[in-house]
Design an enzyme around this catalytic site. Structure first.
Site, PDB file in Angstrom:
ATOM      1  N   ASP A  42     -10.527  18.445   0.474  1.00 42.54           N
ATOM      2  CA  ASP A  42     -10.404  18.515   1.928  1.00 42.54           C
ATOM      3  C   ASP A  42      -8.957  18.869   2.259  1.00 42.54           C
ATOM      4  O   ASP A  42      -8.096  18.903   1.386  1.00 42.54           O
ATOM      5  CB  ASP A  42     -10.825  17.191   2.588  1.00 42.54           C
ATOM      6  CG  ASP A  42     -10.059  15.994   2.046  1.00 42.54           C
ATOM      7  OD1 ASP A  42      -8.818  16.071   1.969  1.00 42.54           O
ATOM      8  OD2 ASP A  42     -10.691  14.975   1.688  1.00 42.54           O
ATOM      9  N   CYS A  85      -3.905  11.866  -3.336  1.00 43.70           N
ATOM     10  CA  CYS A  85      -3.043  11.859  -2.142  1.00 43.70           C
ATOM     11  C   CYS A  85      -1.835  10.946  -2.338  1.00 43.70           C
ATOM     12  O   CYS A  85      -0.796  11.142  -1.705  1.00 43.70           O
ATOM     13  CB  CYS A  85      -3.818  11.486  -0.885  1.00 43.70           C
ATOM     14  SG  CYS A  85      -4.457   9.809  -0.825  1.00 43.70           S
ATOM     15  N   TYR A  86      -1.932   9.959  -3.233  1.00 45.53           N
ATOM     16  CA  TYR A  86      -0.780   9.092  -3.481  1.00 45.53           C
ATOM     17  C   TYR A  86       0.301   9.805  -4.294  1.00 45.53           C
ATOM     18  O   TYR A  86       1.405   9.277  -4.451  1.00 45.53           O
ATOM     19  CB  TYR A  86      -1.209   7.783  -4.149  1.00 45.53           C
ATOM     20  CG  TYR A  86      -2.064   6.951  -3.225  1.00 45.53           C
ATOM     21  CD1 TYR A  86      -1.538   6.447  -2.041  1.00 45.53           C
ATOM     22  CD2 TYR A  86      -3.410   6.720  -3.498  1.00 45.53           C
ATOM     23  CE1 TYR A  86      -2.323   5.730  -1.156  1.00 45.53           C
ATOM     24  CE2 TYR A  86      -4.206   5.994  -2.622  1.00 45.53           C
ATOM     25  CZ  TYR A  86      -3.653   5.503  -1.451  1.00 45.53           C
ATOM     26  OH  TYR A  86      -4.429   4.797  -0.576  1.00 45.53           O
ATOM     27  N   LYS A 100      -6.029  -0.766  -8.142  1.00 46.96           N
ATOM     28  CA  LYS A 100      -6.989   0.175  -7.567  1.00 46.96           C
ATOM     29  C   LYS A 100      -6.974   1.469  -8.372  1.00 46.96           C
ATOM     30  O   LYS A 100      -6.210   1.640  -9.315  1.00 46.96           O
ATOM     31  CB  LYS A 100      -6.647   0.449  -6.096  1.00 46.96           C
ATOM     32  CG  LYS A 100      -6.872  -0.751  -5.192  1.00 46.96           C
ATOM     33  CD  LYS A 100      -8.263  -0.756  -4.546  1.00 46.96           C
ATOM     34  CE  LYS A 100      -8.358   0.293  -3.443  1.00 46.96           C
ATOM     35  NZ  LYS A 100      -9.695   0.347  -2.850  1.00 46.96           N
ATOM     36  N   ARG A 159      -2.590   0.944  -4.492  1.00 49.17           N
ATOM     37  CA  ARG A 159      -2.459  -0.508  -4.467  1.00 49.17           C
ATOM     38  C   ARG A 159      -2.654  -1.027  -5.891  1.00 49.17           C
ATOM     39  O   ARG A 159      -3.319  -0.368  -6.697  1.00 49.17           O
ATOM     40  CB  ARG A 159      -3.549  -1.155  -3.597  1.00 49.17           C
ATOM     41  CG  ARG A 159      -3.503  -0.814  -2.150  1.00 49.17           C
ATOM     42  CD  ARG A 159      -4.533  -1.663  -1.402  1.00 49.17           C
ATOM     43  NE  ARG A 159      -5.654  -0.903  -0.882  1.00 49.17           N
ATOM     44  CZ  ARG A 159      -6.789  -1.452  -0.464  1.00 49.17           C
ATOM     45  NH1 ARG A 159      -6.964  -2.759  -0.547  1.00 49.17           N
ATOM     46  NH2 ARG A 159      -7.760  -0.709   0.018  1.00 49.17           N
ATOM     47  N   ASP A 206      -5.520   8.240  -7.070  1.00 47.69           N
ATOM     48  CA  ASP A 206      -6.049   9.164  -6.065  1.00 47.69           C
ATOM     49  C   ASP A 206      -4.958  10.198  -5.791  1.00 47.69           C
ATOM     50  O   ASP A 206      -3.792   9.840  -5.605  1.00 47.69           O
ATOM     51  CB  ASP A 206      -6.390   8.352  -4.794  1.00 47.69           C
ATOM     52  CG  ASP A 206      -6.745   9.215  -3.580  1.00 47.69           C
ATOM     53  OD1 ASP A 206      -6.516  10.441  -3.602  1.00 47.69           O
ATOM     54  OD2 ASP A 206      -7.247   8.640  -2.595  1.00 47.69           O
ATOM     55  N   HIS A 216       0.854  -1.188   0.000  1.00 51.06           N
ATOM     56  CA  HIS A 216       0.000   0.000   0.000  1.00 51.06           C
ATOM     57  C   HIS A 216       0.892   1.242   0.000  1.00 51.06           C
ATOM     58  O   HIS A 216       1.909   1.281   0.693  1.00 51.06           O
ATOM     59  CB  HIS A 216      -0.868  -0.063   1.265  1.00 51.06           C
ATOM     60  CG  HIS A 216      -1.811   1.078   1.439  1.00 51.06           C
ATOM     61  ND1 HIS A 216      -1.412   2.325   1.842  1.00 51.06           N
ATOM     62  CD2 HIS A 216      -3.160   1.147   1.270  1.00 51.06           C
ATOM     63  CE1 HIS A 216      -2.467   3.125   1.912  1.00 51.06           C
ATOM     64  NE2 HIS A 216      -3.536   2.441   1.567  1.00 51.06           N
ATOM     65  N   ASP A 260      -9.123  14.037  -4.123  1.00 54.26           N
ATOM     66  CA  ASP A 260      -8.774  12.692  -4.567  1.00 54.26           C
ATOM     67  C   ASP A 260      -8.848  12.623  -6.098  1.00 54.26           C
ATOM     68  O   ASP A 260      -7.865  12.368  -6.787  1.00 54.26           O
ATOM     69  CB  ASP A 260      -9.744  11.727  -3.848  1.00 54.26           C
ATOM     70  CG  ASP A 260      -9.825  10.336  -4.437  1.00 54.26           C
ATOM     71  OD1 ASP A 260      -9.293  10.097  -5.531  1.00 54.26           O
ATOM     72  OD2 ASP A 260     -10.457   9.468  -3.799  1.00 54.26           O
ATOM     73  N   HIS A 312      -6.273  16.046   1.350  1.00 53.97           N
ATOM     74  CA  HIS A 312      -5.924  15.919  -0.061  1.00 53.97           C
ATOM     75  C   HIS A 312      -5.278  17.188  -0.602  1.00 53.97           C
ATOM     76  O   HIS A 312      -4.511  17.137  -1.566  1.00 53.97           O
ATOM     77  CB  HIS A 312      -7.144  15.524  -0.895  1.00 53.97           C
ATOM     78  CG  HIS A 312      -7.501  14.073  -0.750  1.00 53.97           C
ATOM     79  ND1 HIS A 312      -8.418  13.630   0.167  1.00 53.97           N
ATOM     80  CD2 HIS A 312      -7.020  12.969  -1.386  1.00 53.97           C
ATOM     81  CE1 HIS A 312      -8.502  12.304   0.088  1.00 53.97           C
ATOM     82  NE2 HIS A 312      -7.666  11.877  -0.842  1.00 53.97           N
TER      83      HIS A 312
HETATM   84 ZN    ZN Z   1      -6.783   9.941  -1.068  1.00 55.66          ZN
END
Ligand code: ZN
Lengths: 526, 335
Positions: free
Chosen positions: A405, A328-329, A323, A320, A326, A269, A398, A408
């Site tokens: 938010d 934040c990654y 998946k 991952r 997003d 992850h 995201d 993020h």
């Molecule tokens: Zn995220």
């Protein structure tokens, strides 16, 4: 408000934030890369995973502007207004679910400001310091809010926040940190397998390890006793894919810990991999003299690069395998690449150009052929953040269709920073000022140093160490993390300097100008 | 809106002194604008913590708060302390938590609390069934899978392990791209901590390789299956070159000249990609390049490099990674 020179955002509560922007230059219009049409390969065999992927790609293509110049810039002012509102006016009641993450909310907001080149005025800084100190537990450690139980994770966010706004001296936050209490709190959470509970009776996971190592490094309380066994825990979280999972299972037999095998719990992850790699760098100063344990860095690199989404994923990172990407990654996975030089991976050996002149399919996407000093596509990552992760009215998210938010917002901006800048360890030539107690007092008398919390420095945190060994170890820890520098000639800001965010230290996610004074202070270095 | 009476107006709570979050006069930054209900409940929570009260009504209060904010770890911690202190029925607590875990399945604390309870109760059996109901709703929920694995490792019961293989098979049948399920398969069969790789029987390995090949043939561009494939080989120290015949089928362009019906030699050991598979698969090309790297002759390294070069075009997003792999391959010759 224009994004030039120095300007001020006046908030409704009458406070002022002083904005320190780099002078903007004319912006270059970015072209949406032509590969964006390339879709998930389903091989004629649709499953829930591939359908979800397909639908999200639809939404990305829909969200891309028909006129790419329209949102080709970082909406700096919108983000600043969004953040200033959160900080000064407060968070609406939906944020009650983050009531136990208050230091995090503050850190996300303030570090976002730092990346956007904004400093708080002294009055607001003091308010932040006071707010954070109200969350310190009387016995040491910080809670998720005032009068909450101490917990490793909010402690990290609190200390990082104090790195941004704090200072030495009374009321400045740094001297008010109860380091001895914090150290004892950390030790009380330690498990025989080298893992840590995140709080008393709390879960074990590698985020706790990272936060504890980062804080202990910053505050000069990282001792051999604290790190003993930690490398084994970290490496046991590496899964067959190469990334890291959140924890591992320690098996005991007749009361004895079995060193291996220790199965990892959970799949590879992005967030946990980030924590694991940074932890590994924090542990480096403790390898000397003992046999160096190992993680499979090459397998990690393979996994990391596979998380970047091509085609319609616009260069965003997923957390991952299989998946969805997003924003934040961008930091959790993207940031890992900046740690590789400290893990012994030399990227300079990558040939800058491979001759592809004979390849017709290669013609139309010169945007993607810029010189790349990274093992990931940093240009494409900037595309994802600028085109898809920015919410129209400020804040980052995201993905399209999700609301922005604070979390993020920071981790997209930090990812953007990682994609734009190269902050790397550089060999240092500066002297280390020996640190055992007497020397410090001597220095203080000569007024070379600010008043260090001297009582703590005489602390025997780890009785197993001699004074000399302690000083040598502190020097190694300091040297490992302090001498990181932005290599400005290697910056690649897509879209021109109007899109530039500040560089961040890949180990802490703090700007170098914020982490260095704090380290100097707690290690008694000028 | 909840119809609940505020604790401040409830005579049953009049003996508790509510404690505000911030001391008088504080001007916090980034304040959360709490609902009246939440502020009131947390004031009373701080009150009971200060007083050290552990009682049935504290369980009521903490449950109320958990429903408002399931991430409030101090509330969970105090609830657990209280459960133990008043010797509450932990089975009943577990049942109460079923509903909360379903509603708040993404919260760390709901899973960790269950773990604490199960450690006390030593009753894992029904727990696996419960976890299944959550994974039926969210088949990739990270905490849920981690918790399931903890149950298996912690109790380490032969019957649980055996049933688990069937379960993971079902999950993969539902969605062979679900990486959480592949990861779980690896956990159950290879990295459960129960045996060293040396003890693994050839027959078992062969069946497992066949399983993953069959899955790859259904949907070849599936990183989850290939990663598992590679993982099993590395875990059991099998050279990648043992897989050459299979991998080649996926690493090369479809042979457009041959008539697929007449010329196919049916090789059950090495199932071919289906008619709608998109070939070549980038991930198979990488695998093939690594097979060549294993041999380490200059000719083989050249073949690997040529594959990496093709990947810089086919898998353009990872261009610089493939260039790095090229440099790494060249280094093999000088080592
Ligand atoms: Zn995220």
């Amino acid at each position: 408000m224009t994004v030039t020179g120095q300007s001020t955002v006046a908030s409704e509560s009458g406070n002022a934030l002083y904005l320190l922007f780099r002078k903007s230059q004319s912006s270059t219009i970015m072209n949406v890369n032509l590969l964006s049409e390339q879709r998930v390969i389903e091989d004629g065999y649709r499953t829930e995973t591939s359908l979800e992927q397909w639908l999200v790609e639809d939404s990305f293509l829909e969200a891309l502007p028909s006129d790419p110049s329209k949102i080709s810039v970082l909406k700096r002012n919108e983000h600043l207004n969004y953040l200033a509102k959160l900080l000064l006016e407060g968070l609406n009641k939906r944020y009650a679910v983050q009531d136990a993450s208050q230091p995090w909310l503050t850190f996300w907001i303030l570090q976002s400001f730092s990346l956007l080149g904004v400093l708080l005025d002294p009055g607001n800084k003091q308010k932040v310091i006071n707010t954070i100190l109200a969350m310190q537990h009387p016995d040491g450690g910080f809670g998720g809010g005032p009068k909450q139980a101490p917990h490793i994770l909010p402690t990290y966010a609190a200390i990082c926040t104090l790195a941004i706004v704090g200072r030495p001296g009374k009321g400045g936050g740094w001297d008010e940190i109860n380091r001895k209490g914090l150290y004892n709190f950390f030790l009380s959470l330690k498990q025989p397998d080298g893992s840590f509970h995140v709080m008393r009776d709390g879960e074990v996971d590698i985020r706790g390890t990272y936060c504890l190592l980062a804080v202990s490094t910053m505050l000069n309380i990282l001792t051999p006793t604290l790190v003993e066994g930690v490398p084994d825990f970290v490496r046991s979280c590496q899964t067959y894919e190469g990334g890291f999972s959140c924890a591992s299972y320690a098996r005991f037999m007749e009361g004895q810990l079995l060193s291996f095998p220790r199965p990892s719990l959970g799949e590879a992850h992005g967030g946990y991999t980030s924590c694991a790699l940074a932890s590994w760098v924090f542990l480096k100063p403790f390898w000397e003299g003992t046999s160096t344990p190992s993680i499979d860095v090459k397998r990690t690199i393979r996994w990391l690069t596979k998380q970047q989404g091509g085609g319609a994923n616009m260069g965003g990172f997923r957390g991952r395998t299989n998946k969805l990407v997003d924003g934040c990654y961008s930091w959790w996975v993207g940031g890992c690449f900046a740690l590789l030089p400290a893990l012994g991976i030399q990227i300079d050996s990558v040939p800058r150009h491979i001759d592809n002149a004979d390849d017709a399919a290669h013609d139309n996407d010169s945007e993607w052929d810029d010189v790349e000093e990274e093992l990931f596509n940093s240009q494409a990552l900037q595309d994802y953040i600028i085109y898809l992760a920015q919410a129209p009215s400020g804040g980052l998210r995201d993905k399209p269709q999700k609301s922005p938010d604070a979390y993020h917002t920071l981790y997209n901006l930090a990812g953007l920073s990682i994609a734009q800048h190269r902050v790397r360890p550089v060999p240092s030539e500066r002297d280390w000022i020996p640190q055992p107690g007497e020397n410090l007092i001597l220095l203080k008398e000569k007024r070379i140093l600010p008043i260090l919390s001297c009582k703590d420095d005489a602390l025997d945190l780890d009785p197993s160490e001699t004074a000399d060994a302690r000083d040598a170890r502190r020097k190694r820890v300091f040297t490992e993390v302090y001498w990181w520098k932005e290599q400005e000639s290697l910056s690649q800001v897509k879209g021109g300097s109007i899109n530039r965010v500040n560089a961040t230290h890949p180990l802490f996610n703090l700007t170098v100008s914020h982490i260095q004074p704090m380290l100097s202070y707690f290690y008694g270095q000028p | 809106m909840s119809e609940q009476v505020l604790y401040a107006q409830n005579s049953a709570w009049s003996d508790v002194i509510p404690i505000p979050q911030f001391d008088e006069g504080a001007k916090p930054v980034a304040p959360i604008l709490y609902s009246e209900e939440y502020r009131d409940a947390t004031d009373y929570f701080r009150g009971v913590v200060r007083a050290g009260e552990k009682s049935q009504r504290v369980l009521d209060l903490t449950e109320h708060l958990i429903r408002l904010n399931p991430g409030h770890y101090s509330v969970w911690q105090y609830r657990y302390d209280t459960l133990l202190a008043i010797k509450a029925d932990l089975r009943e607590e577990l049942r109460r938590m079923d509903e909360l875990a379903t509603t708040h399945m993404k919260t760390y604390q709901v899973w960790h609390h269950r773990q604490l309870l199960i450690e006390q109760l030593h009753e894992p059996d029904s727990e696996l069934d419960f976890i299944k109901t959550i994974l039926d709703i969210d088949s990739k929920n990270y905490h849920t899978w981690g918790y399931r694995q903890w149950i298996l490792a912690h109790f380490n019961r032969e019957d649980l392990w055996i049933a688990e293989i069937r379960y993971v098979e079902q999950m993969l049948k539902k969605d062979l791209r679900n990486n959480s399920a592949w990861n779980h398969r690896f956990f159950v069969l290879w990295s459960n901590g129960r045996r060293e790789s040396g003890e693994i029987q050839d027959e078992f390995l062969r069946t497992e390789i066949q399983f993953v090949k069959d899955n790859i043939s259904l949907a070849p561009n599936n990183d989850a299956a290939w990663n598992y494939y590679r993982g099993v080989l590395q875990h059991t120290n099998q050279p990648f070159s043992t897989q050459l015949n299979f991998v080649k089928l996926y690493a090369e362009e479809r042979d457009s000249d041959s008539d697929t019906d007449s010329e196919v030699v049916l090789d059950l050991d090495n199932p071919s990609p289906g008619p709608r598979a998109v070939l070549p698969c980038a991930i198979a090309m990488e695998f093939l390049a690594e097979i060549y790297e294993e041999k380490r002759t200059p000719e083989d390294i050249d073949k690997a490099i040529s594959l990496y070069h093709k990947l810089t075009i086919l898998d353009k997003i990872r261009k610089s990674y493939w260039e790095w792999r090229t440099a790494e391959a060249k280094r093999l010759l000088t080592e």
